[in-house]
Enzyme design. Sequence first.
Site, mmCIF file in Angstrom:
data_model
loop_
_atom_site.group_PDB
_atom_site.id
_atom_site.type_symbol
_atom_site.label_atom_id
_atom_site.label_comp_id
_atom_site.label_asym_id
_atom_site.label_seq_id
_atom_site.Cartn_x
_atom_site.Cartn_y
_atom_site.Cartn_z
ATOM 1 C CG HIS A 253 -2.058 0.922 1.157
ATOM 2 N ND1 HIS A 253 -1.957 2.267 1.384
ATOM 3 C CD2 HIS A 253 -3.344 0.682 0.800
ATOM 4 C CE1 HIS A 253 -3.148 2.823 1.205
ATOM 5 N NE2 HIS A 253 -4.010 1.897 0.838
ATOM 6 C CG ASP B 265 -8.327 -4.210 -2.609
ATOM 7 O OD1 ASP B 265 -7.521 -3.259 -2.642
ATOM 8 O OD2 ASP B 265 -9.560 -4.064 -2.711
HETATM 9 C C1 SDX Z 1 -6.264 0.164 -2.736
HETATM 10 O O1 SDX Z 1 -4.373 4.625 -1.878
HETATM 11 C C2 SDX Z 1 -5.365 4.039 -1.259
HETATM 12 O O2 SDX Z 1 -5.779 4.443 -0.203
HETATM 13 C C3 SDX Z 1 -5.964 2.850 -2.009
HETATM 14 C C4 SDX Z 1 -6.975 2.016 -1.223
HETATM 15 C C5 SDX Z 1 -8.221 2.806 -0.944
HETATM 16 O O3 SDX Z 1 -8.938 2.434 -0.002
HETATM 17 O O4 SDX Z 1 -8.542 3.726 -1.732
HETATM 18 O O5 SDX Z 1 -6.416 1.588 -0.003
HETATM 19 C C6 SDX Z 1 -7.408 0.796 -2.026
HETATM 20 O O6 SDX Z 1 -6.022 0.507 -3.861
HETATM 21 C C7 SDX Z 1 -5.405 -0.832 -2.003
HETATM 22 C C8 SDX Z 1 -4.150 -1.303 -2.852
HETATM 23 C C9 SDX Z 1 -4.639 -2.399 -3.789
HETATM 24 N N1 SDX Z 1 -3.599 -2.774 -4.765
HETATM 25 C C10 SDX Z 1 -2.980 -3.969 -4.716
HETATM 26 O O7 SDX Z 1 -3.149 -4.798 -3.820
HETATM 27 C C11 SDX Z 1 -2.083 -4.239 -5.919
HETATM 28 C C12 SDX Z 1 -0.731 -4.810 -5.445
HETATM 29 N N2 SDX Z 1 -0.020 -3.738 -4.712
HETATM 30 C C13 SDX Z 1 0.928 -2.950 -5.479
HETATM 31 O O8 SDX Z 1 0.604 -2.739 -6.815
HETATM 32 C C14 SDX Z 1 1.429 -1.731 -4.693
HETATM 33 O O9 SDX Z 1 1.727 -2.175 -3.433
HETATM 34 C C15 SDX Z 1 0.549 -0.509 -4.586
HETATM 35 C C16 SDX Z 1 0.080 -0.029 -5.917
HETATM 36 C C17 SDX Z 1 -0.639 -0.787 -3.737
HETATM 37 C C18 SDX Z 1 1.381 0.583 -3.907
HETATM 38 O O10 SDX Z 1 2.323 0.973 -4.815
HETATM 39 P P1 SDX Z 1 3.474 2.044 -4.425
HETATM 40 O O11 SDX Z 1 3.175 2.734 -3.165
HETATM 41 O O12 SDX Z 1 3.738 2.864 -5.627
HETATM 42 O O13 SDX Z 1 4.647 1.114 -4.056
HETATM 43 P P2 SDX Z 1 5.651 0.586 -5.129
HETATM 44 O O14 SDX Z 1 4.879 0.031 -6.283
HETATM 45 O O15 SDX Z 1 6.675 1.629 -5.366
HETATM 46 O O16 SDX Z 1 6.279 -0.634 -4.326
HETATM 47 C C19 SDX Z 1 7.369 -0.420 -3.454
HETATM 48 C C20 SDX Z 1 8.235 -1.653 -3.616
HETATM 49 C C21 SDX Z 1 8.585 -1.939 -5.082
HETATM 50 O O17 SDX Z 1 9.835 -2.602 -5.089
HETATM 51 P P3 SDX Z 1 11.147 -1.680 -5.452
HETATM 52 O O18 SDX Z 1 10.871 -1.029 -6.780
HETATM 53 O O19 SDX Z 1 11.267 -0.682 -4.333
HETATM 54 O O20 SDX Z 1 12.280 -2.690 -5.485
HETATM 55 O O21 SDX Z 1 7.499 -2.826 -3.183
HETATM 56 C C22 SDX Z 1 7.297 -3.707 -4.263
HETATM 57 C C23 SDX Z 1 7.554 -2.926 -5.538
HETATM 58 O O22 SDX Z 1 8.038 -3.808 -6.560
HETATM 59 N N3 SDX Z 1 5.905 -4.135 -4.200
HETATM 60 C C24 SDX Z 1 5.481 -5.388 -4.360
HETATM 61 C C25 SDX Z 1 4.106 -5.321 -4.153
HETATM 62 N N4 SDX Z 1 3.731 -4.067 -3.898
HETATM 63 C C26 SDX Z 1 4.854 -3.321 -3.935
HETATM 64 N N5 SDX Z 1 6.126 -6.525 -4.653
HETATM 65 C C27 SDX Z 1 5.370 -7.637 -4.742
HETATM 66 N N6 SDX Z 1 4.040 -7.685 -4.562
HETATM 67 C C28 SDX Z 1 3.378 -6.535 -4.251
HETATM 68 N N7 SDX Z 1 2.056 -6.551 -4.070
#
Ligand code: SDX
Length: 441
Positions: A316, A374
């Site tokens: 998140h 989720d």
């Molecule tokens: C919602 O914003 C809100 O409030 C949203 C929400 C709401 O109520 O409105 O809470 C609802 O959208 C919840 C989130 C649902 N999405 C997912 O579950 C999809 C999977 N999660 C990721 O796509 C990600 O964690 C996000 C999109 C939720 C957050 O993305 P960020 O903050 O941009 O973080 P990032 O993508 O930069 O990740 C940081 C690191 C990365 O690695 P590095 O580049 O630093 O090496 O963590 C890794 C990412 O690769 N990473 C994951 C991961 N999520 C982040 N690696 C594996 N699996 C994951 N799920």
Amino acid sequence: MSVAENYARLRTDGEATLEVGGATYDLPIRKGTLGPDVIDINTLYQDTGCFTYDPGFTSTASCESKITFIDGDKGILLYRGYPIDQLAEHGTFLETCYLLLYGELPTFAQYKEFKERITRHTMVHEQMTRFYTGFRRDAHPMAVMVGVVGALSAFYHDSIDIHDPEQREMASVRMIAKMPTIAAMAYKYSIGQPFIYPKNELDYSANFLHMCFAVPCEDYKVNPVLARAMRRIFILHADHEQNASTSTVRLAGSSGANPFACVSAGIACLWGPAHGGANEAALTMLQEIGSVDRIPEYVERAKDKDDPFRLMGFGHRVYKNYDPRAKIMQKTCHEVLDAVGHGDDPILKVALELERIALSDEYFIEKKLYPNIDFYSGITLKALGFPTDMFTVLFAIARTVGWIAQWKEMIADPMQRIGRPRQLYTGSAERSFVPMDQRQA
Ligand code: SDX
């Protein structure tokens, strides 16, 4: 009062000093009630000729708000100061709607009047049913929601003048009241069953379940355990500070677009798998993993930088601790599975084991990746009887009150002006047109 005059009235709680090109600038620091202070950069460009650069807005506060507070490190979520677990446990969804819209929990009389108002607007204009026949039966229901909700502004001309507080109020009531009806119609249309009208004697959540699962040929009795779960799911998803879809609604609203069009834009943004679409994607992922012994393979894929696969329902932007909603979602998941007799659902076993493995894995610990709302909602919604492609629609029903509350706050904000970010331009410098017969491949 002009924006500049309003701006000058803002309280300053200290200063940050910035040095650019040998000159020093003092930028006001402003404190909120809770959470990080902000450095006000409103005059930065005019003073320094520089923009700030923050793709994804990881360090940017886009507005001032009094609605929802999140502490990502402590896993705290407050709606107008009330903890989410208390609201989910003790309140109704319409109480939460009232709280988000008006700032206080309603008295009995206020609640009765508000409930009456919402109930009176749950039907849609009968001509709207024709919109559905324009869609393929196998259209994704989120595509239907974007279209039909946007079309509300073609029907309700008496509530699209955003400068009229009464019209803003009427649009808010209509949006909250009609979303379950529109969503249930999208579901019924997708399975070829007739639309079911709302029933005024049912509460919000039970009414929605009735409109989805009742058929004209027999009485449908809403299971109170499932209605309670639906109520809780709606409360958990109601608002969440300046998330992507809420920011979309605010940005659309900042141009003066009508509230129905703004909510339609919010639905479109929510649809993405990185946002509200994650509940659908998380269940699909759990089904693809299929069994506990395949979890390590997927955890390794999620850690592999060269593999675009991510564990859906994990991570998140704000929560670097357990999403407080996920805990309540997990509890609700067990209750619903027990109520429908799927307490031993293999998918739940996969989810629980995946959570256990991920939370003990160095990669997820180091990157502070915890289950978010989720992760368990998909299993719960499937057990409630919804098809996977309806999961984000349910999220949109719940989040409509949050979008509307934030939209109303933005419209009433004296600092509000059209949102218009700038950029770091790295394209070509100016160059002259070359006639086609003189161009080299
Ligand atoms: C919602 O914003 C809100 O409030 C949203 C929400 C709401 O109520 O409105 O809470 C609802 O959208 C919840 C989130 C649902 N999405 C997912 O579950 C999809 C999977 N999660 C990721 O796509 C990600 O964690 C996000 C999109 C939720 C957050 O993305 P960020 O903050 O941009 O973080 P990032 O993508 O930069 O990740 C940081 C690191 C990365 O690695 P590095 O580049 O630093 O090496 O963590 C890794 C990412 O690769 N990473 C994951 C991961 N999520 C982040 N690696 C594996 N699996 C994951 N799920």
